[in-house]
Design a protein around this motif. Sequence first.
Motif: not given
Length: 192
Positions: A54-66
């Motif tokens: 979940y934490k790995f996915m969150e990092v990926h989604l944060q980058a996509k959001r940025k």
Amino acid sequence: MAGEEEKPLDETKSYMGIPEAQFVEDVDAFMSKDDNANNAQNVIKRLDEQLNKYKFMEVHLQAKRKKLKSQIPEIKSSLQIVKEMKSRKDAADPIETTFLLSDQVYMKANIPPTDRVCLWLGANVMLEYDLEDAECLLSKNLNKATVNLKQVDHDLDFLRNQGTTTEVTMARIYNWDVKRRRMQKAKEGEKP
């Protein structure tokens, strides 16, 4: 866009296929299942692996959001420029403007009235469009980026909830294990 309806976000699911964390209501029943076999360390280890995913996915989604958050203003700016060019294409006077050459370097320019514009599409590709097609493409890209940003925000919220649920489950299983061990020690202490 005309003909395209914006679908409402479903609050209960993820758009990226993020697996839903199971909330354990009855820890005793959960731990007595065959795949858990009353082994709290293995269950906690498995849940910790899920939490790390979940934490790995969150990092990926944060980058996509940025990335989306930076793209949307650029698309809006390009769309505004195309609309301005479209409104002045029949005028005799050139458009006087400044444009960005590189970071912190601007140049003055006079743009003669035109009905064509070149747009960067990415991957070092630039294409020439007439103003109508450019406006349509930029509007479509803005709509898509806005929808994607809403979906990413929704998935981030969903992901945070799944992480919290997993952490709560880990704590409940740990507490269950501590309680079980204390009861075993108490039983061993009672034996003569």
